[in-house]
Design a protein around this motif. Structure first.
Motif, PDB file in Angstrom:
ATOM      1  N   VAL A  86       0.836  -1.200   0.000  1.00  8.80           N
ATOM      2  CA  VAL A  86       0.000   0.000   0.000  1.00  8.80           C
ATOM      3  C   VAL A  86       0.874   1.253   0.000  1.00  8.80           C
ATOM      4  O   VAL A  86       0.572   2.229  -0.696  1.00  8.80           O
ATOM      5  N   VAL A  87       1.945   1.238   0.779  1.00  9.38           N
ATOM      6  CA  VAL A  87       2.864   2.387   0.805  1.00  9.38           C
ATOM      7  C   VAL A  87       3.434   2.624  -0.588  1.00  9.38           C
ATOM      8  O   VAL A  87       3.521   3.767  -1.061  1.00  9.38           O
ATOM      9  N   ALA A  88       3.827   1.546  -1.268  1.00  6.78           N
ATOM     10  CA  ALA A  88       4.353   1.680  -2.632  1.00  6.78           C
ATOM     11  C   ALA A  88       3.291   2.247  -3.570  1.00  6.78           C
ATOM     12  O   ALA A  88       3.595   3.098  -4.428  1.00  6.78           O
ATOM     13  N   LYS A  89       2.048   1.816  -3.409  1.00  3.00           N
ATOM     14  CA  LYS A  89       0.975   2.322  -4.264  1.00  3.00           C
ATOM     15  C   LYS A  89       0.681   3.798  -3.981  1.00  3.00           C
ATOM     16  O   LYS A  89       0.372   4.569  -4.894  1.00  3.00           O
ATOM     17  N   ILE A  90       0.778   4.206  -2.710  1.00  6.42           N
ATOM     18  CA  ILE A  90       0.598   5.617  -2.365  1.00  6.42           C
ATOM     19  C   ILE A  90       1.672   6.464  -3.025  1.00  6.42           C
ATOM     20  O   ILE A  90       1.380   7.532  -3.599  1.00  6.42           O
ATOM     21  N   ILE A  91       2.900   6.011  -2.965  1.00  6.01           N
ATOM     22  CA  ILE A  91       4.000   6.749  -3.584  1.00  6.01           C
ATOM     23  C   ILE A  91       3.811   6.858  -5.093  1.00  6.01           C
ATOM     24  O   ILE A  91       4.011   7.913  -5.692  1.00  6.01           O
ATOM     25  N   GLU A  92       3.400   5.769  -5.717  1.00  3.16           N
ATOM     26  CA  GLU A  92       3.135   5.765  -7.156  1.00  3.16           C
ATOM     27  C   GLU A  92       2.002   6.743  -7.490  1.00  3.16           C
ATOM     28  O   GLU A  92       2.093   7.531  -8.444  1.00  3.16           O
ATOM     29  N   SER A  93       0.929   6.711  -6.694  1.00  2.00           N
ATOM     30  CA  SER A  93      -0.213   7.584  -6.917  1.00  2.00           C
ATOM     31  C   SER A  93       0.146   9.053  -6.691  1.00  2.00           C
ATOM     32  O   SER A  93      -0.317   9.940  -7.423  1.00  2.00           O
ATOM     33  N   LEU A  94       0.987   9.303  -5.680  1.00  2.00           N
ATOM     34  CA  LEU A  94       1.408  10.670  -5.384  1.00  2.00           C
ATOM     35  C   LEU A  94       2.195  11.280  -6.538  1.00  2.00           C
ATOM     36  O   LEU A  94       1.993  12.451  -6.903  1.00  2.00           O
ATOM     37  N   ALA A  95       3.093  10.498  -7.130  1.00  2.00           N
ATOM     38  CA  ALA A  95       3.874  10.988  -8.272  1.00  2.00           C
ATOM     39  C   ALA A  95       2.957  11.371  -9.428  1.00  2.00           C
ATOM     40  O   ALA A  95       3.151  12.407 -10.096  1.00  2.00           O
ATOM     41  N   ILE A  96       1.939  10.550  -9.667  1.00  2.00           N
ATOM     42  CA  ILE A  96       0.978  10.851 -10.734  1.00  2.00           C
ATOM     43  C   ILE A  96       0.199  12.118 -10.397  1.00  2.00           C
ATOM     44  O   ILE A  96       0.031  13.006 -11.248  1.00  2.00           O
ATOM     45  N   GLY A  97      -0.263  12.225  -9.148  1.00  4.53           N
ATOM     46  CA  GLY A  97      -1.028  13.401  -8.746  1.00  4.53           C
ATOM     47  C   GLY A  97      -0.241  14.688  -8.889  1.00  4.53           C
ATOM     48  O   GLY A  97      -0.783  15.718  -9.324  1.00  4.53           O
ATOM     49  N   HIS A  98       1.048  14.639  -8.518  1.00  2.43           N
ATOM     50  CA  HIS A  98       1.874  15.832  -8.633  1.00  2.43           C
ATOM     51  C   HIS A  98       2.016  16.259 -10.091  1.00  2.43           C
ATOM     52  O   HIS A  98       1.854  17.438 -10.431  1.00  2.43           O
ATOM     53  N   PHE A  99       2.289  15.297 -10.971  1.00  2.00           N
ATOM     54  CA  PHE A  99       2.483  15.684 -12.370  1.00  2.00           C
ATOM     55  C   PHE A  99       1.170  16.070 -13.034  1.00  2.00           C
ATOM     56  O   PHE A  99       1.168  16.851 -13.994  1.00  2.00           O
ATOM     57  N   GLN A 150      15.741  16.631 -15.246  1.00  2.00           N
ATOM     58  CA  GLN A 150      17.026  16.665 -15.930  1.00  2.00           C
ATOM     59  C   GLN A 150      16.819  16.269 -17.391  1.00  2.00           C
ATOM     60  O   GLN A 150      15.702  15.953 -17.792  1.00  2.00           O
ATOM     61  N   LYS A 151      17.879  16.274 -18.170  1.00  2.75           N
ATOM     62  CA  LYS A 151      17.733  16.006 -19.602  1.00  2.75           C
ATOM     63  C   LYS A 151      17.200  14.613 -19.893  1.00  2.75           C
ATOM     64  O   LYS A 151      16.332  14.426 -20.735  1.00  2.75           O
ATOM     65  N   VAL A 152      17.743  13.618 -19.212  1.00  2.00           N
ATOM     66  CA  VAL A 152      17.371  12.236 -19.498  1.00  2.00           C
ATOM     67  C   VAL A 152      16.474  11.650 -18.420  1.00  2.00           C
ATOM     68  O   VAL A 152      15.566  10.881 -18.705  1.00  2.00           O
ATOM     69  N   SER A 153      16.699  12.035 -17.165  1.00  2.00           N
ATOM     70  CA  SER A 153      15.935  11.452 -16.068  1.00  2.00           C
ATOM     71  C   SER A 153      15.364  12.537 -15.166  1.00  2.00           C
ATOM     72  O   SER A 153      15.883  13.648 -15.111  1.00  2.00           O
ATOM     73  N   PHE A 154      14.294  12.185 -14.469  1.00  2.00           N
ATOM     74  CA  PHE A 154      13.689  13.060 -13.467  1.00  2.00           C
ATOM     75  C   PHE A 154      13.887  12.403 -12.104  1.00  2.00           C
ATOM     76  O   PHE A 154      13.446  11.268 -11.889  1.00  2.00           O
ATOM     77  N   LYS A 155      14.565  13.083 -11.196  1.00  2.00           N
ATOM     78  CA  LYS A 155      14.754  12.586  -9.835  1.00  2.00           C
ATOM     79  C   LYS A 155      13.541  12.996  -8.995  1.00  2.00           C
ATOM     80  O   LYS A 155      13.125  14.150  -9.015  1.00  2.00           O
ATOM     81  N   ARG A 156      13.012  12.060  -8.232  1.00  5.94           N
ATOM     82  CA  ARG A 156      11.838  12.353  -7.406  1.00  5.94           C
ATOM     83  C   ARG A 156      11.991  11.671  -6.045  1.00  5.94           C
ATOM     84  O   ARG A 156      12.341  10.488  -5.974  1.00  5.94           O
ATOM     85  N   ASP A 157      11.744  12.434  -4.970  1.00  4.97           N
ATOM     86  CA  ASP A 157      11.851  11.922  -3.603  1.00  4.97           C
ATOM     87  C   ASP A 157      10.496  11.984  -2.910  1.00  4.97           C
ATOM     88  O   ASP A 157       9.629  12.795  -3.272  1.00  4.97           O
ATOM     89  N   PHE A 158      10.335  11.151  -1.879  1.00  3.92           N
ATOM     90  CA  PHE A 158       9.045  11.004  -1.207  1.00  3.92           C
ATOM     91  C   PHE A 158       9.233  10.873   0.301  1.00  3.92           C
ATOM     92  O   PHE A 158      10.213  10.295   0.768  1.00  3.92           O
ATOM     93  N   ALA A 159       8.256  11.366   1.050  1.00  2.51           N
ATOM     94  CA  ALA A 159       8.138  11.116   2.484  1.00  2.51           C
ATOM     95  C   ALA A 159       6.698  10.746   2.785  1.00  2.51           C
ATOM     96  O   ALA A 159       5.772  11.418   2.314  1.00  2.51           O
ATOM     97  N   VAL A 160       6.501   9.678   3.543  1.00  2.78           N
ATOM     98  CA  VAL A 160       5.156   9.240   3.946  1.00  2.78           C
ATOM     99  C   VAL A 160       5.095   9.322   5.464  1.00  2.78           C
ATOM    100  O   VAL A 160       5.963   8.782   6.161  1.00  2.78           O
TER     101      VAL A 160
END
Length: 324
Positions: A86-99, A150-160
């Motif tokens: 569930v924590v992994a799914k929250i993080i995945e969902s949060l990244a989508i919500g932000h973008f 960044q040019k090739v990758s996007f770095k993204r960090d999370f706190a729950v």
């Protein structure tokens, strides 16, 4: 939606005692396999993320925060403790919500206008989790993210965080997303104007999350010759996300399923480091291989994971760690 006791659906996957590279054959679970897994979790790899209660930018718009209702989330067996899946799914969902907020695209796989013009999409390349105290279904969960394009990758960090417990840490994660051409499935470089348009909404300073972020480690070069097959699957239609391949959290479910088969308790998880290597598609037959050992510092057990197709095409490498 909760499953009654196992990740196995329709006899198409199994998890039980590890064995040395068996033939996949008919993928059916025995009652013993189901009972063993039921002692750990009532989860299904297909359960959606918990519903969002709110979403908003942080005070300086460099981060984005969402709150989740986990009352009906999948839990560990015989407890009300929320599964790490569930924590992994929250993080995945949060990244989508932000973008979605950043791009103005409210689809499940949001893309900016520039990304659509260039047939680009995001794909997760690496994610490293550290786990503290898993919440219960009576708690309110808040998750926050920030990113650096960044040019090739996007770095993204999370706190729950657990709001009910005064903001106590639940988990933290650091990740890398790459840009891929949706048609050719090849890596692409982000145009400078695409990177520049997020300058007012991104940051290099992840300390604004107020979390101790994990560091990715060197993953073992695990091979089928020095590992054990712990679980096998056939990819189902509902494992596929809108990018046309197996969703990232489905792999995490497979990894944790294998850890359970190695005798680990999911409420003891301390870290998970995953590197995605190739895409996986509908109907492919999957093997999850593991190698378990004591942690060097004596704190518990570590498991190296290799997920591959039946033809031994490597899909990901990972390492999970568990407290004693």
């Amino acid at each position: 939606m909760r499953s009654a006791g196992t990740t196995i659906r329709g006899g198409r996957g199994w998890s039980g005692p590890c064995s040395h590279r068996p033939s996949l054959g008919p993928l059916r679970a025995s009652p013993v396999d189901v009972a063993a897994f039921a002692k750990q979790t009532r989860s299904s790899r297909l359960v959606p993320p918990p519903p969002k209660l709110r979403g908003e930018y942080g005070s300086n718009k460099r981060s984005y925060v969402e709150e989740y209702d986990v009352r009906e989330a999948e839990t560990l067996a015989e407890t009300d403790m929320v599964s790490p899946v569930v924590v992994a799914k929250i993080i995945e969902s949060l990244a989508i919500g932000h973008f979605q907020e950043l791009s103005g695209d409210r689809s499940d796989v949001p893309r900016s206008a520039e990304m659509k013009d260039l047939d680009l999409t995001f794909m997760l390349s690496r994610i490293t989790f550290s786990f503290a105290d898993l919440p219960s279904t009576s708690d309110t969960i808040e998750a926050e993210t920030c990113f650096k394009p960044q040019k090739v990758s996007f770095k993204r960090d999370f706190a729950v965080r657990n709001k009910t417990a005064g903001g106590a840490a639940v988990a933290a994660a650091t990740s890398t997303y790459v840009l891929v051409n949706f048609k050719t499935r090849k890596l692409s470089i982000a145009p400078k104007e695409m990177v520049d348009q997020y300058a007012d909404f991104s940051t290099k300073d992840s300390s604004i999350l107020g979390a101790s972020l994990p560091r990715k480690g060197k993953l073992a070069s695990l091979s089928p010759d020095d590992a054990e097959v712990c679980s096998s699957y056939v990819v189902e239609a509902s494992d596929i996300d809108l990018n046309g391949h197996v969703g990232a959290s489905v792999y995490i479910h497979w990894i944790l399923d294998s850890a359970v088969a190695q005798g680990q308790r999911l409420d003891k998880i301390s870290s998970l480091d995953v590197e995605y290597k190739q895409e996986c598609f509908l109907g492919e037959r999957i093997q999850c291989l593991t190698r378990s050992q004591d942690a060097e510092d004596g704190s518990g057990r570590e498991i190296d994971h290799l997920v591959q197709t039946e033809e031994e095409n490597v899909l990901l490498r990972a390492r999970s760690s568990f407290h004693a």
